[in-house]
Design a protein around this motif. Structure first.
Motif, mmCIF file in Angstrom:
data_model
loop_
_atom_site.group_PDB
_atom_site.id
_atom_site.type_symbol
_atom_site.label_atom_id
_atom_site.label_comp_id
_atom_site.label_asym_id
_atom_site.label_seq_id
_atom_site.Cartn_x
_atom_site.Cartn_y
_atom_site.Cartn_z
ATOM 1 N N ILE A 11 -1.044 13.824 10.363
ATOM 2 C CA ILE A 11 -0.696 12.247 10.712
ATOM 3 C C ILE A 11 -0.959 11.431 9.399
ATOM 4 N N LEU A 12 -1.749 11.849 8.462
ATOM 5 C CA LEU A 12 -1.734 10.958 7.315
ATOM 6 C C LEU A 12 -0.562 11.221 6.349
ATOM 7 N N ALA A 13 -0.006 12.439 6.312
ATOM 8 C CA ALA A 13 1.377 12.755 5.743
ATOM 9 C C ALA A 13 2.639 12.029 6.471
ATOM 10 N N ILE A 14 2.547 12.045 7.487
ATOM 11 C CA ILE A 14 3.523 11.075 8.382
ATOM 12 C C ILE A 14 3.587 9.708 7.877
ATOM 13 N N ALA A 15 2.446 9.069 7.910
ATOM 14 C CA ALA A 15 1.886 7.849 7.467
ATOM 15 C C ALA A 15 2.496 7.440 6.171
ATOM 16 N N ALA A 16 2.077 8.312 5.277
ATOM 17 C CA ALA A 16 2.340 8.164 3.802
ATOM 18 C C ALA A 16 4.155 8.135 3.675
ATOM 19 N N LEU A 17 4.876 8.973 4.475
ATOM 20 C CA LEU A 17 6.309 8.938 4.270
ATOM 21 C C LEU A 17 6.829 7.787 4.796
ATOM 22 N N CYS A 18 6.180 7.256 5.985
ATOM 23 C CA CYS A 18 6.691 5.980 6.573
ATOM 24 C C CYS A 18 6.545 4.900 5.428
ATOM 25 N N ILE A 19 5.311 4.723 4.878
ATOM 26 C CA ILE A 19 5.294 3.881 3.696
ATOM 27 C C ILE A 19 6.218 3.986 2.891
ATOM 28 N N LEU A 20 6.349 5.030 2.359
ATOM 29 C CA LEU A 20 7.244 5.337 1.105
ATOM 30 C C LEU A 20 8.721 4.889 1.584
ATOM 31 N N TYR A 21 9.184 5.057 2.851
ATOM 32 C CA TYR A 21 10.571 4.784 3.130
ATOM 33 C C TYR A 21 10.493 3.304 3.341
ATOM 34 N N ALA A 22 9.588 2.733 3.703
ATOM 35 C CA ALA A 22 9.429 1.315 3.992
ATOM 36 C C ALA A 22 9.802 0.509 2.569
ATOM 37 N N ALA A 23 8.868 1.137 1.705
ATOM 38 C CA ALA A 23 9.191 0.655 0.177
ATOM 39 C C ALA A 23 10.445 0.794 -0.449
ATOM 40 N N TYR A 24 11.110 1.821 -0.351
ATOM 41 C CA TYR A 24 12.410 2.158 -0.634
ATOM 42 C C TYR A 24 13.465 0.975 0.084
ATOM 43 N N GLU A 25 13.249 0.968 1.461
ATOM 44 C CA GLU A 25 14.280 0.119 2.029
ATOM 45 C C GLU A 25 13.928 -1.461 1.491
ATOM 46 N N LEU A 26 12.712 -1.824 1.462
ATOM 47 C CA LEU A 26 12.686 -3.344 1.018
ATOM 48 C C LEU A 26 12.958 -3.521 -0.369
ATOM 49 N N LEU A 27 12.377 -2.322 -1.367
ATOM 50 C CA LEU A 27 12.741 -2.694 -2.761
ATOM 51 C C LEU A 27 13.939 -2.180 -3.502
ATOM 52 N N ILE A 28 14.453 -1.065 -2.916
ATOM 53 C CA ILE A 28 15.737 -0.533 -3.555
ATOM 54 C C ILE A 28 17.155 -0.893 -2.726
ATOM 55 N N ALA A 29 17.213 -0.254 -1.453
ATOM 56 C CA ALA A 29 18.219 -0.202 -0.687
ATOM 57 C C ALA A 29 18.658 -1.622 -0.293
ATOM 58 N N GLY A 30 17.642 -2.493 -0.007
ATOM 59 C CA GLY A 30 18.001 -3.793 0.610
ATOM 60 C C GLY A 30 18.491 -4.553 -0.295
#
Length: 162
Positions: A11-30
């Protein structure tokens, strides 16, 4: 510190992956997507329209389509959207003058032992007097009804008109 079990680690690993993907979308891809939208030129719509119009002009009307078009432009001999009064007038002209011209048998209802005929828009059973003075319904069948003229004693059949 308490040791984490396998389920909690997943569960913690999945949560960490979601946080990393959200940061990528907000800071780099957006921001990168916004730049490409403003910098890109609109698609050459004129070339698309011209290519589409030439493709449409290649195909001519086939035989079946031409027949349908020709039939759609023809005038109708009988109007399927007549109201009740106009239909009665038409049937009266077809049948000629006399009592049979005023009687239109337009429907048959079989409800078990009851057999009913729809004549001039009214439901009748065998033996009932018709709305037209001097006439009685003698028998009802799916294809025709037998009507008796009480004044003269004459009988005549009226076929169903669908």
């Amino acid at each position: 510190m308490k040791k984490l079990n396998k389920r909690q680690i997943i569960i913690l690993a999945i949560a960490a992956l979601c946080i990393l993907y959200a940061a990528y979308e907000l800071l780099i891809a957006g921001p990168a997507a916004k730049k490409t939208k403003t910098e890109s030129k609109p698609v050459a719509s004129q070339s698309f329209v011209s290519a589409l119009s030439t493709d449409l002009m290649k195909y001519t009307i086939a035989g079946a389509d031409a027949f349908i078009k020709e039939r759609a432009e023809m005038s109708w001999s009988k109007n399927p959207f007549w109201d009740r009064l106009a239909y009665r007038e038409y049937v009266g002209k077809e049948a000629g003058s006399g009592a049979a011209a005023n009687i239109i048998y337009s429907g048959y209802v079989d409800a078990g032992p009851k057999k009913m005929a729809i004549i001039n828009g009214w439901e009748y059973e065998a033996g009932e007097f018709l709305e037209i003075e001097g006439y009685t319904l003698k028998s009802v069948s799916p294809t025709r009804v037998l009507i008796i003229n009480r004044n003269t004693g004459g009988e005549f059949y009226v076929p169903i008109q669908e």
